[in-house]
Design a protein around this motif. Structure first.
Motif, mmCIF file in Angstrom:
data_model
loop_
_atom_site.group_PDB
_atom_site.id
_atom_site.type_symbol
_atom_site.label_atom_id
_atom_site.label_comp_id
_atom_site.label_asym_id
_atom_site.label_seq_id
_atom_site.Cartn_x
_atom_site.Cartn_y
_atom_site.Cartn_z
ATOM 1 N N GLN A 121 47.182 29.135 47.276
ATOM 2 C CA GLN A 121 46.960 29.108 48.342
ATOM 3 C C GLN A 121 47.253 30.722 48.315
ATOM 4 O O GLN A 121 48.156 31.234 47.608
ATOM 5 C CB GLN A 121 48.046 28.681 49.225
ATOM 6 C CG GLN A 121 47.234 29.389 50.771
ATOM 7 C CD GLN A 121 48.147 28.852 51.666
ATOM 8 O OE1 GLN A 121 48.251 27.298 51.610
ATOM 9 N NE2 GLN A 121 48.903 28.954 52.502
ATOM 10 N N ASN A 122 46.586 31.528 48.431
ATOM 11 C CA ASN A 122 46.691 32.801 48.347
ATOM 12 C C ASN A 122 46.019 34.486 49.233
ATOM 13 O O ASN A 122 46.483 35.144 49.756
ATOM 14 C CB ASN A 122 45.840 33.491 47.213
ATOM 15 C CG ASN A 122 45.985 35.181 46.242
ATOM 16 O OD1 ASN A 122 47.163 35.549 46.665
ATOM 17 N ND2 ASN A 122 45.374 36.293 45.742
ATOM 18 N N SER B 17 55.791 31.899 43.625
ATOM 19 C CA SER B 17 55.482 32.291 45.352
ATOM 20 C C SER B 17 55.078 34.029 45.476
ATOM 21 O O SER B 17 55.901 34.393 44.373
ATOM 22 C CB SER B 17 56.831 32.460 46.269
ATOM 23 O OG SER B 17 55.961 32.746 47.715
ATOM 24 N N ASN B 18 54.163 34.556 45.985
ATOM 25 C CA ASN B 18 54.367 35.357 45.620
ATOM 26 C C ASN B 18 55.701 37.076 47.047
ATOM 27 O O ASN B 18 55.797 37.888 46.913
ATOM 28 C CB ASN B 18 52.915 36.225 46.036
ATOM 29 C CG ASN B 18 52.658 36.358 47.381
ATOM 30 O OD1 ASN B 18 52.935 35.845 48.265
ATOM 31 N ND2 ASN B 18 51.259 36.822 47.560
ATOM 32 N N ASP C 58 52.415 35.178 51.583
ATOM 33 C CA ASP C 58 52.010 33.913 51.764
ATOM 34 C C ASP C 58 50.974 33.539 50.816
ATOM 35 O O ASP C 58 50.408 32.070 51.025
ATOM 36 C CB ASP C 58 50.828 34.494 53.371
ATOM 37 C CG ASP C 58 49.341 35.578 52.526
ATOM 38 O OD1 ASP C 58 49.860 36.450 50.951
ATOM 39 O OD2 ASP C 58 48.726 36.283 52.997
ATOM 40 N N GLY C 59 51.273 34.046 49.419
ATOM 41 C CA GLY C 59 50.746 33.388 48.260
ATOM 42 C C GLY C 59 51.353 32.180 47.638
ATOM 43 O O GLY C 59 52.994 32.280 47.599
ATOM 44 N N SER C 60 51.100 30.806 46.735
ATOM 45 C CA SER C 60 51.761 30.156 46.740
ATOM 46 C C SER C 60 51.020 29.619 45.364
ATOM 47 O O SER C 60 49.634 28.819 45.631
ATOM 48 C CB SER C 60 52.780 28.912 47.244
ATOM 49 O OG SER C 60 52.180 28.643 48.409
ATOM 50 N N ARG D 191 41.867 29.166 48.721
ATOM 51 C CA ARG D 191 43.227 28.436 48.397
ATOM 52 C C ARG D 191 41.871 27.155 48.094
ATOM 53 O O ARG D 191 40.764 27.111 47.474
ATOM 54 C CB ARG D 191 43.457 27.825 49.888
ATOM 55 C CG ARG D 191 42.324 26.873 50.804
ATOM 56 C CD ARG D 191 43.072 26.938 52.094
ATOM 57 N NE ARG D 191 43.198 28.103 52.321
ATOM 58 C CZ ARG D 191 43.892 28.874 53.161
ATOM 59 N NH1 ARG D 191 44.878 28.220 53.807
ATOM 60 N NH2 ARG D 191 44.418 30.050 53.577
ATOM 61 N N TRP E 118 49.728 39.721 42.047
ATOM 62 C CA TRP E 118 50.495 39.582 42.640
ATOM 63 C C TRP E 118 51.512 40.470 42.515
ATOM 64 O O TRP E 118 52.220 40.639 41.218
ATOM 65 C CB TRP E 118 51.632 37.856 42.633
ATOM 66 C CG TRP E 118 50.222 36.893 43.154
ATOM 67 C CD1 TRP E 118 49.594 36.798 43.869
ATOM 68 C CD2 TRP E 118 51.109 35.666 43.407
ATOM 69 N NE1 TRP E 118 48.708 35.948 44.481
ATOM 70 C CE2 TRP E 118 49.850 34.901 44.429
ATOM 71 C CE3 TRP E 118 52.189 34.932 42.870
ATOM 72 C CZ2 TRP E 118 49.774 33.612 43.731
ATOM 73 C CZ3 TRP E 118 51.639 33.670 43.199
ATOM 74 C CH2 TRP E 118 50.929 33.237 44.010
ATOM 75 N N SER F 188 42.788 35.566 42.076
ATOM 76 C CA SER F 188 42.077 36.292 43.442
ATOM 77 C C SER F 188 43.523 37.352 43.714
ATOM 78 O O SER F 188 43.490 37.475 44.736
ATOM 79 C CB SER F 188 42.347 35.161 44.695
ATOM 80 O OG SER F 188 41.522 34.614 44.519
ATOM 81 N N SER G 61 40.247 33.946 52.967
ATOM 82 C CA SER G 61 41.361 33.660 52.426
ATOM 83 C C SER G 61 41.189 32.765 50.910
ATOM 84 O O SER G 61 39.667 32.208 50.892
ATOM 85 C CB SER G 61 41.446 32.465 53.700
ATOM 86 O OG SER G 61 43.121 31.401 53.095
#
Length: 78
Positions: free
Chosen positions: A55-56, A30-31, A34-36, A65, A7, A4, A63
């Motif tokens: 989750q991105n 993680s980015n 809010d992405g992980s 995820r 990063w 998606s 959104s």
């Protein structure tokens, strides 16, 4: 790889524990916004199984995820 969108920055950490017949692993990426991705896996002989929660945050107007599953099979050629 890309999930998606690329990063711009990335921080990741992981652990792997050897077993008599394979290995267990756990990792987190993680980015730093809010992405992980939180994932784990199990290797038993030639079989490799993995599962991760992705989750991105917001990408465009939506959104992203979900779950990612993987399966691998190793073949040794001599």
């Amino acid at each position: 790889g890309e999930l998606s969108g690329r990063w711009g920055q990335l921080l990741g950490v992981g652990l792997q524990q050897p077993l008599p017949v394979g290995a267990l692993r756990l990792g987190l990426s993680s980015n730093l916004e809010d992405g992980s991705i939180l994932g784990g896996g199990l290797t038993l002989g030639p079989v490799d199984l993995g599962l991760a929660r992705f989750q991105n945050g917001d990408v465009g107007d939506s959104s992203r995820r979900g779950w990612i599953a993987s399966f691998g099979l190793s073949v040794r050629v001599q």
